[in-house]
Design an enzyme around this catalytic site. Structure first.
Site, PDB file in Angstrom:
ATOM      1  N   HIS A  33       1.259  -1.325  -0.119  1.00 10.47           N
ATOM      2  CA  HIS A  33       0.008  -0.236   0.067  1.00 10.47           C
ATOM      3  C   HIS A  33       1.231   1.509   0.235  1.00 10.47           C
ATOM      4  O   HIS A  33       0.853   1.659   1.015  1.00 10.47           O
ATOM      5  CB  HIS A  33      -0.881  -0.145   1.254  1.00 10.47           C
ATOM      6  CG  HIS A  33      -1.696  -0.818   1.279  1.00 10.47           C
ATOM      7  ND1 HIS A  33      -1.405  -2.297   1.857  1.00 10.47           N
ATOM      8  CD2 HIS A  33      -3.165  -1.747   1.295  1.00 10.47           C
ATOM      9  CE1 HIS A  33      -2.182  -3.129   1.568  1.00 10.47           C
ATOM     10  NE2 HIS A  33      -3.511  -2.929   1.067  1.00 10.47           N
ATOM     11  N   HIS A  73      -2.251  -0.876   7.294  1.00 11.63           N
ATOM     12  CA  HIS A  73      -1.979  -1.103   5.648  1.00 11.63           C
ATOM     13  C   HIS A  73      -0.471  -0.044   4.702  1.00 11.63           C
ATOM     14  O   HIS A  73       0.139  -0.947   3.988  1.00 11.63           O
ATOM     15  CB  HIS A  73      -3.168  -1.398   5.087  1.00 11.63           C
ATOM     16  CG  HIS A  73      -4.012   0.540   4.389  1.00 11.63           C
ATOM     17  ND1 HIS A  73      -4.804   0.697   5.326  1.00 11.63           N
ATOM     18  CD2 HIS A  73      -3.810   1.449   3.804  1.00 11.63           C
ATOM     19  CE1 HIS A  73      -5.231   2.152   5.462  1.00 11.63           C
ATOM     20  NE2 HIS A  73      -4.685   1.961   4.300  1.00 11.63           N
ATOM     21  N   GLY A 121      -3.737  -3.446  11.651  1.00  7.90           N
ATOM     22  CA  GLY A 121      -4.116  -3.886   9.940  1.00  7.90           C
ATOM     23  C   GLY A 121      -5.699  -4.412   9.748  1.00  7.90           C
ATOM     24  O   GLY A 121      -6.358  -4.176   9.341  1.00  7.90           O
ATOM     25  N   PRO A 122      -6.394  -4.409  11.130  1.00  8.82           N
ATOM     26  CA  PRO A 122      -7.266  -4.839  11.434  1.00  8.82           C
ATOM     27  C   PRO A 122      -7.903  -3.673  11.998  1.00  8.82           C
ATOM     28  O   PRO A 122      -7.323  -3.146  12.766  1.00  8.82           O
ATOM     29  CB  PRO A 122      -7.775  -5.858  12.254  1.00  8.82           C
ATOM     30  CG  PRO A 122      -6.514  -7.058  12.315  1.00  8.82           C
ATOM     31  CD  PRO A 122      -5.292  -5.384  11.542  1.00  8.82           C
ATOM     32  N   LEU A 123      -8.794  -2.382  10.896  1.00  8.75           N
ATOM     33  CA  LEU A 123      -8.633  -1.584  11.315  1.00  8.75           C
ATOM     34  C   LEU A 123      -9.288  -1.314  12.201  1.00  8.75           C
ATOM     35  O   LEU A 123     -10.538  -1.474  12.774  1.00  8.75           O
ATOM     36  CB  LEU A 123      -9.163  -0.699   9.930  1.00  8.75           C
ATOM     37  CG  LEU A 123      -8.630  -0.390   8.741  1.00  8.75           C
ATOM     38  CD1 LEU A 123      -9.455  -0.549   7.303  1.00  8.75           C
ATOM     39  CD2 LEU A 123      -7.555  -0.345   8.701  1.00  8.75           C
ATOM     40  N   ASN A 192      -7.791  11.839   3.639  1.00  8.14           N
ATOM     41  CA  ASN A 192      -7.088  11.713   2.347  1.00  8.14           C
ATOM     42  C   ASN A 192      -8.730  11.750   1.289  1.00  8.14           C
ATOM     43  O   ASN A 192      -8.650  12.054   0.578  1.00  8.14           O
ATOM     44  CB  ASN A 192      -6.636  11.358   2.285  1.00  8.14           C
ATOM     45  CG  ASN A 192      -6.966   9.536   2.627  1.00  8.14           C
ATOM     46  OD1 ASN A 192      -8.407   9.164   2.519  1.00  8.14           O
ATOM     47  ND2 ASN A 192      -5.628   8.693   2.222  1.00  8.14           N
ATOM     48  N   ILE A 194     -10.571   9.289   0.528  1.00  7.53           N
ATOM     49  CA  ILE A 194     -10.589   8.305  -0.081  1.00  7.53           C
ATOM     50  C   ILE A 194     -10.084   6.740   1.118  1.00  7.53           C
ATOM     51  O   ILE A 194      -9.346   6.791   1.766  1.00  7.53           O
ATOM     52  CB  ILE A 194      -8.910   7.881  -0.908  1.00  7.53           C
ATOM     53  CG1 ILE A 194      -9.315   9.087  -1.901  1.00  7.53           C
ATOM     54  CG2 ILE A 194      -9.411   6.945  -1.807  1.00  7.53           C
ATOM     55  CD1 ILE A 194     -10.136   9.135  -3.223  1.00  7.53           C
ATOM     56  N   HIS A 268      -4.031   3.181  -3.745  1.00 10.25           N
ATOM     57  CA  HIS A 268      -4.578   2.592  -1.947  1.00 10.25           C
ATOM     58  C   HIS A 268      -3.834   1.588  -1.805  1.00 10.25           C
ATOM     59  O   HIS A 268      -3.318   1.292  -0.789  1.00 10.25           O
ATOM     60  CB  HIS A 268      -5.440   2.133  -1.574  1.00 10.25           C
ATOM     61  CG  HIS A 268      -6.326   1.184  -0.408  1.00 10.25           C
ATOM     62  ND1 HIS A 268      -6.329   2.058   0.668  1.00 10.25           N
ATOM     63  CD2 HIS A 268      -6.280   0.181  -0.554  1.00 10.25           C
ATOM     64  CE1 HIS A 268      -6.456   1.281   1.373  1.00 10.25           C
ATOM     65  NE2 HIS A 268      -6.257   0.136   0.720  1.00 10.25           N
ATOM     66  N   SER A 392     -22.557  -9.226  37.286  1.00 12.94           N
ATOM     67  CA  SER A 392     -22.679 -10.868  36.737  1.00 12.94           C
ATOM     68  C   SER A 392     -21.413 -11.580  36.750  1.00 12.94           C
ATOM     69  O   SER A 392     -21.349 -12.879  37.118  1.00 12.94           O
ATOM     70  CB  SER A 392     -23.325 -10.699  35.568  1.00 12.94           C
ATOM     71  OG  SER A 392     -24.248 -10.044  35.420  1.00 12.94           O
ATOM     72  N   GLU A 418     -18.017  -3.664  24.226  1.00 17.80           N
ATOM     73  CA  GLU A 418     -16.553  -5.377  24.475  1.00 17.80           C
ATOM     74  C   GLU A 418     -15.677  -5.865  23.624  1.00 17.80           C
ATOM     75  O   GLU A 418     -13.899  -5.935  23.948  1.00 17.80           O
ATOM     76  CB  GLU A 418     -17.465  -6.590  24.477  1.00 17.80           C
ATOM     77  CG  GLU A 418     -19.088  -6.428  25.672  1.00 17.80           C
ATOM     78  CD  GLU A 418     -19.900  -6.111  25.439  1.00 17.80           C
ATOM     79  OE1 GLU A 418     -19.950  -5.229  23.753  1.00 17.80           O
ATOM     80  OE2 GLU A 418     -20.757  -6.154  25.281  1.00 17.80           O
ATOM     81  N   HIS A 480     -29.112 -15.399  24.872  1.00 22.44           N
ATOM     82  CA  HIS A 480     -27.457 -14.847  25.696  1.00 22.44           C
ATOM     83  C   HIS A 480     -26.950 -16.217  26.059  1.00 22.44           C
ATOM     84  O   HIS A 480     -25.701 -16.351  26.927  1.00 22.44           O
ATOM     85  CB  HIS A 480     -28.223 -15.021  26.728  1.00 22.44           C
ATOM     86  CG  HIS A 480     -28.775 -12.693  27.195  1.00 22.44           C
ATOM     87  ND1 HIS A 480     -29.080 -12.624  26.168  1.00 22.44           N
ATOM     88  CD2 HIS A 480     -28.335 -12.410  27.732  1.00 22.44           C
ATOM     89  CE1 HIS A 480     -29.351 -11.362  26.389  1.00 22.44           C
ATOM     90  NE2 HIS A 480     -29.003 -10.621  27.460  1.00 22.44           N
ATOM     91  N   ARG A 527     -22.620 -19.578  35.599  1.00 21.83           N
ATOM     92  CA  ARG A 527     -23.729 -18.577  36.128  1.00 21.83           C
ATOM     93  C   ARG A 527     -23.892 -19.334  37.192  1.00 21.83           C
ATOM     94  O   ARG A 527     -24.631 -18.485  38.238  1.00 21.83           O
ATOM     95  CB  ARG A 527     -24.705 -17.940  35.226  1.00 21.83           C
ATOM     96  CG  ARG A 527     -25.728 -17.668  36.584  1.00 21.83           C
ATOM     97  CD  ARG A 527     -26.951 -16.876  35.021  1.00 21.83           C
ATOM     98  NE  ARG A 527     -28.161 -16.374  36.382  1.00 21.83           N
ATOM     99  CZ  ARG A 527     -28.917 -16.804  36.454  1.00 21.83           C
ATOM    100  NH1 ARG A 527     -29.176 -18.211  36.961  1.00 21.83           N
ATOM    101  NH2 ARG A 527     -29.878 -16.276  37.717  1.00 21.83           N
TER     102      ARG A 527
HETATM  103  C1  TPP Z   1     -11.413  -4.426   9.911  1.00 24.01           C
HETATM  104  C2  TPP Z   1     -11.203  -4.698   8.399  1.00 24.01           C
HETATM  105  N1  TPP Z   1     -11.742  -4.839   7.914  1.00 24.01           N
HETATM  106  C3  TPP Z   1     -11.218  -4.237   6.667  1.00 24.01           C
HETATM  107  C4  TPP Z   1     -10.226  -4.383   5.500  1.00 24.01           C
HETATM  108  C5  TPP Z   1      -9.291  -3.983   5.023  1.00 24.01           C
HETATM  109  N2  TPP Z   1      -9.094  -3.124   4.028  1.00 24.01           N
HETATM  110  C6  TPP Z   1      -7.806  -1.845   4.628  1.00 24.01           C
HETATM  111  S1  TPP Z   1      -7.078  -0.615   3.621  1.00 24.01           S
HETATM  112  C7  TPP Z   1      -9.147  -0.537   3.563  1.00 24.01           C
HETATM  113  C8  TPP Z   1      -9.151   0.589   3.753  1.00 24.01           C
HETATM  114  C9  TPP Z   1      -9.237   2.046   4.528  1.00 24.01           C
HETATM  115  O1  TPP Z   1      -9.051   3.060   4.005  1.00 24.01           O
HETATM  116  P1  TPP Z   1      -8.711   4.477   4.991  1.00 24.01           P
HETATM  117  O2  TPP Z   1      -8.314   3.565   6.082  1.00 24.01           O
HETATM  118  O3  TPP Z   1      -8.964   5.496   4.515  1.00 24.01           O
HETATM  119  O4  TPP Z   1      -6.890   4.035   3.792  1.00 24.01           O
HETATM  120  P2  TPP Z   1      -6.252   4.810   2.809  1.00 24.01           P
HETATM  121  O5  TPP Z   1      -6.851   4.110   1.870  1.00 24.01           O
HETATM  122  O6  TPP Z   1      -7.099   6.355   3.074  1.00 24.01           O
HETATM  123  O7  TPP Z   1      -5.270   4.529   2.808  1.00 24.01           O
HETATM  124  C10 TPP Z   1     -10.082  -1.610   4.217  1.00 24.01           C
HETATM  125  C11 TPP Z   1     -11.436  -1.477   3.711  1.00 24.01           C
HETATM  126  C12 TPP Z   1      -8.808  -3.963   7.253  1.00 24.01           C
HETATM  127  N3  TPP Z   1      -7.472  -3.837   6.746  1.00 24.01           N
HETATM  128  N4  TPP Z   1      -9.688  -4.197   8.426  1.00 24.01           N
HETATM  129 MG    MG Z   2      -8.156   7.406   3.478  1.00 20.31          MG
END
Ligand code: TPP
Ligand code: MG
Length: 668
Positions: A33, A73, A121-123, A192, A194, A268, A392, A418, A480, A527
């Site tokens: 990226h 990324h 990485g997991p956003l 940005n 995008i 990207h 609980s 959570e 539950h 429980r």
């Molecule tokens: C939880 C999660 N969902 C989806 C993705 C796949 N993914 C990676 S980057 C991205 C888009 C992110 O957009 P942005 O944060 O604006 O990054 P930019 O393109 O501006 O670098 C996605 C959907 C991920 N990494 N994590």
């Molecule tokens: Mg972006």
């Protein structure tokens, strides 16, 4: 403003070094990226060269600023920064971006690359980890700093993108960060416009500054993310804030520098292509070949001299602290090293002994609270919490003190959040100084699921207290009642899941969770009350092996494997079968992964080859075929539960001794 290191190179050239490394590494890997690193190059240059307090020669220096790339990324941004500032990340590693066993994996991974604090990485999760880092800093500072001795004083900086802010976890984590007044948390938003599918205004039109102000954040809006003076002013302002976390909204152009692709989603997550890389070189005036950085630029980026200096200043402060407060200093060192107190084994032995002597019939969630009551006073650094289910989950104990914006504590009221709770716990664990635990209903482990996975991937010592662990919770019904959660948590590599059957097993589960330095533990707790099981002293020791014979029978013709609340059903079935002339042994298997790690001789002694096996667990049956084989019998639940008193639900779904007896008879 801190001194700018003497620089022959201009800040534009320094930022362009990031651009060049990012586009060339992605081009060579033909994967990655480039857009984000190219768009955040100026922000990074300002933050890392003028503000970030770190020492590349010692990435573990306890008082370093923490840096989190939540938009992971853009990993090449972090690798470029680590390489340029002088971490042990040579240019060969940049050339090997995304290749097997390189120190530059696709997304930043803690433990692989010196200077990477958490795996991202997991956003959105990096942002929640950063909240955990900032909580850790605030609590450690409150605990260890004294008049004239400032030992803990660092910031947490986190980069976030549109994706992080679209993710729900950003709401959970940032809302809580506002409540807790984490003023040393500074988030820089890469605004940005995008994301992968194109211009975000088609799906993301939040008024982000207003949103964060509503959380109680200090927001610095409309910063030109390519104007280094404006960025520096904003960071200074953020650092001057004394009561709130800060969000700096930086308007940037993704892929800036690329003449034909900047500002588009095309930059990207794909290599620019040889032609566009060449055009970008031309456009930004970058004359060097791929992976070559001019000496003057390396010199200007080198953070080692200043890093050595600031760490040695801190070391002097720490030495003075140690002379004045030797005990506190020793405790600080223990905590940062993640070690347990020297009397830990006595604490554990005493707690187990007392539970065994008392022989109480209580719910395992209650047993867990009894364990906390024994452990927590002896284990400063244990920090708890619950997602609005304290009463609980029984995650509190008599010494529980809530953390607030103005008060340190050992307990966080996470609210109904959570996912953030689990990810914040990861941040606390990774920061050092703390062993976090947090509670919710087992069924809602699914809400936090990816943070549990990340805890396991990162080998974070994060303990999850999941109560109401089966249909045994009764009346709240199938929404539950967990059916598949126990099995599915066991499927996460490096996650240990304990489902103890009584007070003694619960004590051992807690001890193992805390002693386990290299991974997370989930505790599945009932429980409802669970009868105490009398067992031989060697059986108590054997609990630590994850699976053991809890009740033997001479000439056993079969083994029944059970966990948690179903162990007592297994013991009842054993009696019935014995009366009918069918001796069977009962194996309690509170933690399958720990059992799997035992030597073969242990596993074979518990489950001898050739001995027919049955299993019982109030959840999906699939997991147990691994232990009973295709010829074995399993009493379980392959459907959702029902809303009714627990005993009625157990009976209706056939999780009882009668069904187990019939199942065993079918296999002997
Ligand atoms: C939880 C999660 N969902 C989806 C993705 C796949 N993914 C990676 S980057 C991205 C888009 C992110 O957009 P942005 O944060 O604006 O990054 P930019 O393109 O501006 O670098 C996605 C959907 C991920 N990494 N994590
Ligand atoms: Mg972006």
């Amino acid at each position: 403003m801190p001194d700018t290191p003497a620089a022959a190179a201009s800040s534009t050239e320094l930022a362009n070094a990031i651009r060049a490394l990012a586009m060339d590494a992605v081009q060579k890997a033909n994967s990655g990226h480039p857009g984000m690193p190219m768009g955040m190059a100026e922000i990074s240059e300002v933050l890392w060269r003028r503000f970030l307090r770190h020492n590349p020669a010692n990435p573990r220096w306890p008082d370093r600023d923490r840096f989190v790339l939540s938009n992971g990324h853009g990993s090449m941004l972090q690798y470029a920064l680590l390489h340029l500032t002088g971490y042990d990340l040579p240019i060969e590693e940049i050339r090997n971006f995304r290749q097997l066993h390189s120190k530059t994996p696709g997304h930043p991974e803690v433990g692989y690359t010196p200077g990477v604090e958490t795996t991202t990485g997991p956003l959105g999760q990096g942002l929640a980890n950063a909240v955990g880092f900032a909580i850790a800093e605030k609590l450690l500072a409150a605990e260890f700093n004294r008049d004239g001795h400032t030992i803990v004083d660092h910031h947490t900086y986190v980069f976030v993108g549109d994706g992080c802010l679209m993710e729900g976890i950003s709401h959970e984590a940032c809302s809580l960060a506002g409540v807790l007044g984490l003023n040393k948390l500074i988030a820089l938003y890469d605004d940005n416009g995008i994301s992968i599918d194109g211009e975000v205004r088609g799906w993301f039109r939040d008024d982000t500054p207003m949103r964060f102000r509503a959380y109680g954040w200090n927001v610095i809006a409309d910063v030109d993310g390519h104007d280094t003076a404006a960025i520096a002013r904003a960071i200074e302002q953020a650092r001057a804030e004394t009561a709130k976390p800060t969000l700096i909204c930086c308007k940037t152009i993704i892929g800036k520098g690329s003449p034909n692709k900047a500002g588009t989603e095309g930059v990207h997550g794909a290599a620019l292509g040889d032609k566009e890389v060449a055009a970008t070189r031309e456009a930004i005036g970058w004359k060097s070949a791929p992976f070559e950085i001019p000496e003057a630029i390396y010199r200007a980026w080198d953070a080692r001299p200043r890093g050595a200096q600031i760490e040695s200043e801190w070391q002097k402060r720490f030495d003075a602290f140690e002379r004045a407060q030797p005990q506190a200093a020793a405790e600080f060192k223990r905590r940062i090293a993640g070690e347990l107190p020297s009397n830990w084994n006595e604490v554990v032995t005493g707690m187990i002994q007392r539970a065994n002597d008392k022989a109480e019939t209580v719910a395992s969630r209650k047993a867990s609270q009894i364990a906390l009551e024994a452990i927590a006073p002896k284990l400063p650094g244990l920090i708890g919490g619950s997602a609005d289910l304290t009463g609980s989950n029984l995650t509190n104990w008599s010494g529980t003190k809530a953390m607030t914006a103005t008060q340190a504590g050992n307990y966080i009221y996470f609210g109904v959040r959570e996912f953030a709770m689990a990810a914040i716990g990861n941040g606390l664990a990774l920061h050092g100084g703390f062993i976090p635990y947090s509670g919710t209903f087992l069924t809602f482990s699914d809400y936090s699921r990816n943070a549990l996975r990340m805890a396991a991937l990162m080998r974070a010592r994060n303990i999850f207290v999941f109560t109401h662990d089966s249909i045994g919770l009764g009346e709240d019904g199938p929404t539950h009642q967990s059916i598949e959660q126990v099995a599915s948590l066991r499927l996460i590599p490096q996650m240990d899941l304990w489902r103890p059957c009584d007070t003694v097993e619960t004590m051992v589960a807690w001890a193992c969770a805390i002693e386990r330095k290299d991974g997370p533990t989930s505790l599945a707790l009932s429980r409802q009350n669970l009868p105490f099981v009398q067992r031989a002293p060697q059986a108590i020791d054997a609990i630590r092996r994850g699976g053991y014979v809890i009740s033997e029978a001479a000439n056993a013709r079969a083994a029944i494997i059970a966990t948690g609340s179903e162990v007592s059903i297994a013991l009842a079935a054993q009696k019935t079968l014995a009366a009918e002339g069918i001796p069977v042994r009962v194996v309690s298997m509170p933690c399958t992964s720990v059992f799997d790690r035992q030597e073969a001789s242990w596993r074979d002694s518990v489950l001898p080859k050739g001995m027919p096996r049955a299993a019982i667990e109030a959840g999906v049956r699939d997991y147990w075929f691994k232990y009973v084989g295709l010829d074995g019998a399993i009493v379980g639940i392959d459907r959702f539960g029902e809303s009714a008193p627990a005993a009625d639900v157990y009976k209706f779904l056939g999780v009882d001794a009668a069904h187990l007896v019939a199942a065993v008879k079918a296999i002997v």
